[in-house]
Design a protein around this motif. Structure first.
Motif, short mmCIF file in Angstrom:
data_model
loop_
_atom_site.label_atom_id
_atom_site.label_comp_id
_atom_site.label_asym_id
_atom_site.label_seq_id
_atom_site.Cartn_x
_atom_site.Cartn_y
_atom_site.Cartn_z
N SER A 201 7.84 -0.24 -5.08
CA SER A 201 8.92 0.43 -5.80
C SER A 201 10.30 -0.07 -5.42
N HIS A 218 4.49 3.04 -3.13
CA HIS A 218 4.16 4.39 -3.58
C HIS A 218 3.25 5.14 -2.61
N LYS A 242 5.23 9.47 -2.67
CA LYS A 242 5.78 8.20 -3.13
C LYS A 242 7.13 7.90 -2.50
N LEU A 244 10.39 5.65 -3.14
CA LEU A 244 10.87 5.19 -4.44
C LEU A 244 12.02 4.20 -4.40
#
Length: 278
Positions: A201, A218, A242, A244
């Motif tokens: 991410s 994640h 998660k 991010l």
């Protein structure tokens, strides 16, 4: 004790021109803005008066229709409040609009040293370098997976993250391809292909050490590589759930190479964390 300083915020500019949702934004200085949208369009803005307009451009017709539809559905109070908030803000249209990709623009970055050069990534499996003055694509890196995040180092390396958990690194000075997918070596005779095991991410290069790269996934993990090694130097749990987004901050000990640099991460757990990397 001293009274807390009041925070005042007011609308200054409204940038119109996209007809789809804006997915990424990058700013250079105070005046130059890049934005990419869901349909693959890239807009370039200058906020020094160039591109400023008191009228409504044709490209915002779709936005106006959406507003009218909301008002017809009884949401006029919300729209009136929005209009009041934007009162006094100058309206800008792009100085250039490019069809950058065939699918969503997932990321956009300025070249660290060349103000006329920018990079975009996309769900169409490619990363492109653009010359803003010529409004032309000057380099394309084609892969086999959606590009979820990317970052450009202070030197000439570009790292890209993908849903398959693989981190691919290109040397932008090289034109040699491997495996027929447009990847170029990150070092002479070497291609970096590291597995993270989960959707990547966020990617960020160390501000002063070109070989040091951080990636967020994640599964909540933060990994830090030195590209001269074959495995991550550190693997830490950054978030529950998660992870991010991430970015490097300014060094508390100055801008020298040997200082300690903060690395901030954010996750779906609603928490920001700070790590320190030397």
């Amino acid at each position: 004790s001293a009274a807390a300083t009041a925070v005042v915020m007011r609308p200054v500019s409204v940038l119109v021109g996209h007809e789809n949702s804006v997915e990424c934004v990058a700013v250079r200085g105070k005046q130059q803005v890049l934005s990419g949208d869901w349909s693959g369009m890239l807009c370039f803005w200058k906020l020094d008066g160039e591109g400023e307009t008191p009228s409504t451009p044709a490209s915002s017709i779709a936005t106006q229709k959406r507003k009218k539809r909301k008002m017809d559905e009884g949401q006029d109070g919300e729209e009136e409040g929005s209009a009041a908030a934007q009162a006094g803000a100058s309206t800008h249209i792009p100085v250039s609009v490019l069809k950058a990709h065939s699918q969503c623009v997932s990321g956009v970055e300025w070249h660290p040293a060349d103000a006329s050069r920018v990079f975009t990534s996309s769900w169409d499996h490619s990363i492109k370098a653009w010359d803003l003055e010529r409004q032309d694509c000057v380099q394309t890196l084609n892969g086999s997976k959606v590009v979820t995040s990317f970052a450009v180092s202070v030197g000439s390396l570009l790292a890209a993250g993908h849903p398959d958990g693989r981190l691919r690194v290109w040397d932008l000075r090289s034109s040699t391809t491997e495996d027929g997918v447009g990847a170029t070596p990150a070092a002479p005779g070497k291609r970096v292909l590291a597995g993270c095991g989960s959707w990547i991410s966020g990617v960020a290069w160390h501000p002063r050490r070109e070989n040091v790269l951080a990636a967020l996934t994640h599964d909540g993990l933060l990994r830090v590589w030195d590209l001269r090694a074959t495995k991550p130097l550190h693997t830490l749990t950054a978030h529950e759930g998660k992870a991010l987004t991430l970015c490097f901050g300014r060094s508390a000990g100055g801008e020298e190479e040997g200082g300690t640099w903060p690395l901030f991460t954010g996750g779906a757990d609603g928490v920001l964390r700070r790590f320190e990397i030397q």
